[in-house]
Motif scaffolding. Structure first.
Motif, mmCIF file in Angstrom:
data_model
loop_
_atom_site.group_PDB
_atom_site.id
_atom_site.type_symbol
_atom_site.label_atom_id
_atom_site.label_comp_id
_atom_site.label_asym_id
_atom_site.label_seq_id
_atom_site.Cartn_x
_atom_site.Cartn_y
_atom_site.Cartn_z
ATOM 1 N N ALA A 14 0.831 -1.207 0.000
ATOM 2 C CA ALA A 14 0.000 0.000 0.000
ATOM 3 C C ALA A 14 0.863 1.253 0.000
ATOM 4 O O ALA A 14 0.575 2.229 -0.726
ATOM 5 C CB ALA A 14 -0.941 -0.017 1.201
ATOM 6 N N CYS A 15 1.920 1.249 0.796
ATOM 7 C CA CYS A 15 2.812 2.413 0.828
ATOM 8 C C CYS A 15 3.528 2.599 -0.506
ATOM 9 O O CYS A 15 3.733 3.741 -0.953
ATOM 10 C CB CYS A 15 3.821 2.259 1.961
ATOM 11 N N ALA A 16 3.910 1.518 -1.157
ATOM 12 C CA ALA A 16 4.559 1.613 -2.468
ATOM 13 C C ALA A 16 3.622 2.250 -3.489
ATOM 14 O O ALA A 16 4.037 3.097 -4.299
ATOM 15 C CB ALA A 16 5.002 0.229 -2.938
ATOM 16 N N VAL A 17 2.351 1.857 -3.466
ATOM 17 C CA VAL A 17 1.364 2.464 -4.371
ATOM 18 C C VAL A 17 1.197 3.943 -4.048
ATOM 19 O O VAL A 17 1.135 4.790 -4.955
ATOM 20 C CB VAL A 17 0.007 1.732 -4.270
ATOM 21 N N GLY A 18 1.143 4.281 -2.766
ATOM 22 C CA GLY A 18 0.997 5.682 -2.373
ATOM 23 C C GLY A 18 2.157 6.539 -2.841
ATOM 24 O O GLY A 18 1.959 7.645 -3.367
ATOM 25 N N GLY A 29 -16.600 1.015 -23.480
ATOM 26 C CA GLY A 29 -16.240 2.344 -23.972
ATOM 27 C C GLY A 29 -15.767 3.315 -22.930
ATOM 28 O O GLY A 29 -15.923 4.531 -23.097
ATOM 29 N N ALA A 30 -15.197 2.832 -21.829
ATOM 30 C CA ALA A 30 -14.685 3.730 -20.803
ATOM 31 C C ALA A 30 -13.464 4.490 -21.324
ATOM 32 O O ALA A 30 -12.714 3.988 -22.169
ATOM 33 C CB ALA A 30 -14.316 2.934 -19.553
ATOM 34 N N VAL A 31 -13.260 5.694 -20.814
ATOM 35 C CA VAL A 31 -12.156 6.549 -21.258
ATOM 36 C C VAL A 31 -10.894 6.201 -20.478
ATOM 37 O O VAL A 31 -10.917 6.092 -19.250
ATOM 38 C CB VAL A 31 -12.511 8.037 -21.041
ATOM 39 N N LYS A 32 -9.790 6.048 -21.177
ATOM 40 C CA LYS A 32 -8.529 5.667 -20.540
ATOM 41 C C LYS A 32 -7.775 6.906 -20.047
ATOM 42 O O LYS A 32 -7.657 7.902 -20.754
ATOM 43 C CB LYS A 32 -7.650 4.876 -21.513
ATOM 44 N N ASP A 33 -7.301 6.837 -18.817
ATOM 45 C CA ASP A 33 -6.456 7.873 -18.226
ATOM 46 C C ASP A 33 -5.184 7.186 -17.762
ATOM 47 O O ASP A 33 -5.123 6.613 -16.676
ATOM 48 C CB ASP A 33 -7.182 8.540 -17.058
ATOM 49 N N TRP A 34 -4.150 7.233 -18.604
ATOM 50 C CA TRP A 34 -2.971 6.418 -18.366
ATOM 51 C C TRP A 34 -2.197 6.841 -17.122
ATOM 52 O O TRP A 34 -1.448 6.040 -16.559
ATOM 53 C CB TRP A 34 -2.069 6.437 -19.592
ATOM 54 N N ARG A 35 -2.349 8.077 -16.652
ATOM 55 C CA ARG A 35 -1.666 8.466 -15.428
ATOM 56 C C ARG A 35 -2.204 7.688 -14.237
ATOM 57 O O ARG A 35 -1.496 7.454 -13.256
ATOM 58 C CB ARG A 35 -1.827 9.970 -15.193
ATOM 59 N N MET A 36 -3.471 7.272 -14.347
ATOM 60 C CA MET A 36 -4.075 6.501 -13.274
ATOM 61 C C MET A 36 -3.696 5.015 -13.348
ATOM 62 O O MET A 36 -4.197 4.206 -12.582
ATOM 63 C CB MET A 36 -5.591 6.645 -13.313
ATOM 64 N N ALA A 37 -2.815 4.685 -14.293
ATOM 65 C CA ALA A 37 -2.357 3.295 -14.404
ATOM 66 C C ALA A 37 -1.202 2.996 -13.453
ATOM 67 O O ALA A 37 -0.731 1.855 -13.391
ATOM 68 C CB ALA A 37 -1.931 2.998 -15.838
ATOM 69 N N VAL A 38 -0.752 3.999 -12.698
ATOM 70 C CA VAL A 38 0.401 3.819 -11.809
ATOM 71 C C VAL A 38 0.182 2.704 -10.790
ATOM 72 O O VAL A 38 1.049 1.834 -10.623
ATOM 73 C CB VAL A 38 0.752 5.153 -11.121
ATOM 74 N N PRO A 39 -0.957 2.660 -10.073
ATOM 75 C CA PRO A 39 -1.146 1.565 -9.102
ATOM 76 C C PRO A 39 -1.108 0.187 -9.750
ATOM 77 O O PRO A 39 -0.513 -0.748 -9.193
ATOM 78 C CB PRO A 39 -2.526 1.862 -8.504
ATOM 79 N N ALA A 40 -1.746 0.041 -10.929
ATOM 80 C CA ALA A 40 -1.711 -1.253 -11.619
ATOM 81 C C ALA A 40 -0.290 -1.606 -12.038
ATOM 82 O O ALA A 40 0.100 -2.777 -12.028
ATOM 83 C CB ALA A 40 -2.643 -1.226 -12.832
ATOM 84 N N ALA A 41 0.516 -0.582 -12.390
ATOM 85 C CA ALA A 41 1.909 -0.837 -12.761
ATOM 86 C C ALA A 41 2.710 -1.336 -11.566
ATOM 87 O O ALA A 41 3.554 -2.231 -11.698
ATOM 88 C CB ALA A 41 2.529 0.435 -13.334
ATOM 89 N N VAL A 42 2.453 -0.776 -10.384
ATOM 90 C CA VAL A 42 3.129 -1.253 -9.173
ATOM 91 C C VAL A 42 2.754 -2.707 -8.902
ATOM 92 O O VAL A 42 3.608 -3.537 -8.568
ATOM 93 C CB VAL A 42 2.758 -0.363 -7.964
ATOM 94 N N LEU A 43 1.474 -3.027 -9.081
ATOM 95 C CA LEU A 43 1.026 -4.409 -8.873
ATOM 96 C C LEU A 43 1.698 -5.349 -9.865
ATOM 97 O O LEU A 43 2.138 -6.446 -9.487
ATOM 98 C CB LEU A 43 -0.492 -4.484 -9.022
#
Length: 468
Positions: free
Chosen positions: A151-155, A243-257
């Motif tokens: 959790a801290c790594a994602v934060g 058809g959801a809109v992609k916001d790649w900056r919000m992909a950071v938590p998934a990238a950590v996972l």
């Protein structure tokens, strides 16, 4: 849930030690310097009102409901498409659930809440969000170390991604620095208070290959990989299909996972399945990167209605597969009831798993700890026991550590009467299936072994008269 009986056994031991009703108080001690304190602590008061196993199940039910609610709140924080909430029902029943990692499942809602406030803190740093993060972090530190670190790594990753300057990042990082100090202090105090005993299982293991790591992303459950992989693929494609809109900056938590799944060892110092358990967070963090379209635009596209229907059906298909397996497992596991009923309470027992596999759920080790229900329900003491492990809330005193440790747990069919001090036990719960009971247990040369009860794949043996 492979480890569930052991966790119920821990709660039962803790309850009985606190109430001075445990026959094992000379062998055990309570360890408050444990990262599982909060996880067990919520079950402890319930265990005074109901059986320890039931208390654990109540806590897990609340954890499931809390996890879904926390995930929905995170999706709202990200302004995501509400139709994606369907994807938040199935993740709880993943690898961690299948293996019964109870304390990890209990802390899972807190991890999601922490990520939610980490995002809010990264967008607009404030004293309020800092205080909330520190409070949540300290609670996680007392609940599960792995979950706390993740959790801290994602934060930290979210703070870095949203920082507009080095100065801004420094102010945003304050709660994470304080939590890092608390983490180091907690474990330093723990080791200083009572150093862990030497273990026969040490070091790191990366024994799981790249292909198996990627498979974790597509099969949220051990067993029936093909069917669950199909369900998982449909759920992972759902945001694109509607058809959801992609916001790649919000992909950071998934990238950590993804980094955790690809880089974290399979085991460290005898604790196994480290990265696999994090599949629990895949879908909640995945949908963070998808924002909702305007309502009118969503409703005007007929194709999206079909996509939503497919997503809903995939979700229910996954739950139906789980339910079918659970019903079959319930019938199979019922064989243990007869041998448990035949055992007198308050005795010491050795669990011997010649065959720990389950046909019902296609799982190789699901019965490894099943005999520990005797400890949870009838005040017995069963080895192998989680009380061998240093981080547990109840553990053996160093001078009473039994030789039937983690190595025995992994090969208990090779029970050695002398080496494992089998004479110390009153009962032997043997799950042998179609295989014979270990002959060295019967022909031990010291004690007569008597059959107490036989039920399906289980046999309960008792130690009779022994030679001096």
């Amino acid at each position: 849930m492979v480890d569930l009986p052991q966790h119920a056994g821990q709660v039962a031991l803790w309850r009985d030690l606190l109430s001075s009703s445990s026959p094992w108080s000379e062998l055990m001690r309570i360890n408050l310097f444990t990262p599982y304190l909060a996880g067990y602590g919520v079950a402890l008061p319930l265990a005074f009102l109901m059986p320890a196993g039931t208390a654990i199940k109540v806590v897990l039910t609340c954890a499931l409901l809390g996890f879904v609610a926390a995930c929905v709140a995170l999706r709202k924080e990200c302004r995501g498409d509400p139709r994606l909430d369907w994807l938040l029902i199935t993740p709880f029943f993943g690898f961690a659930w299948q293996f019964g990692f109870v304390t990890f499942l209990v802390v899972a809602p807190l991890v999601i809440v922490f990520v939610r406030f980490s995002l809010r803190h990264a967008r607009a740093c404030s004293i309020e969000t800092s205080a909330i993060l520190i409070g949540l972090g300290l609670l996680m530190l007392l609940s599960h170390g792995l979950a706390f670190v993740f959790a801290c790594a994602v934060g930290v990753a979210l703070a870095t991604a949203h920082a507009s300057s080095v100065r801004g990042l420094a102010s945003t990082a304050v709660p994470y620095v304080m939590l890092g100090i608390a983490f180091v202090g907690f474990f330093a105090a723990s080791k200083g208070f009572d150093a862990p005993p030497a273990s026969g299982v040490a070091g790191l293991s990366y024994s799981v290959g790249f292909a198996s790591r990627i498979a974790v992303l597509f099969a949220f459950n051990h067993g029936f990989t093909g069917e669950m992989a199909m369900v998982s693929m449909l759920l992972l494609l759902a945001p694109f299909a509607i058809g959801a809109v992609k916001d790649w900056r919000m992909a950071v938590p998934a990238a950590v996972l993804l980094l955790v799944i690809l880089a974290v060892p399979h085991s460290v110092m005898g604790t196994s399945y480290l990265f696999q358990r994090f599949d629990l967070f895949l879908l909640p963090l995945f949908i963070m990167m998808f924002a909702a379209r305007p309502t009118a635009e969503r409703n005007s596209d007929v194709r999206q209605h079909f996509a939503v229907a497919a997503m809903v059906l995939a979700c229910w298909a996954g739950l139906a597969l789980m339910g079918h397996r659970l019903i079959a497992f319930g019938r199979e596991a019922g064989e243990f009831d007869a041998v448990l009923a035949a055992a007198e309470p308050g005795k010491r027992a050795l669990a011997i798993s010649v065959d720990a596999s389950s046909v019902a759920v296609d799982h190789p080790v699901v019965y490894s700890h099943f005999a520990t229900w005797y400890q949870a329900e009838k005040k017995g003491l069963v080895d192998f026991n989680f009380a061998n492990f240093h981080p547990q809330v109840v553990r053996y005193r160093p001078e009473h550590m039994p030789p039937a440790g983690i190595e025995f747990d992994r090969a208990s069919h090779n029970v050695d009467w002398k080496k494992h001090r089998a004479r110390d036990y009153d009962y032997y719960f043997v799950r042998h299936g179609r295989w014979p009971i270990p002959p060295q247990l019967i022909a031990n040369g010291e004690c007569r072994i008597e059959t107490v009860a036989v039920s399906g794949a289980w046999t309960l043996l008792a130690r009779g008269a022994c030679q001096d």
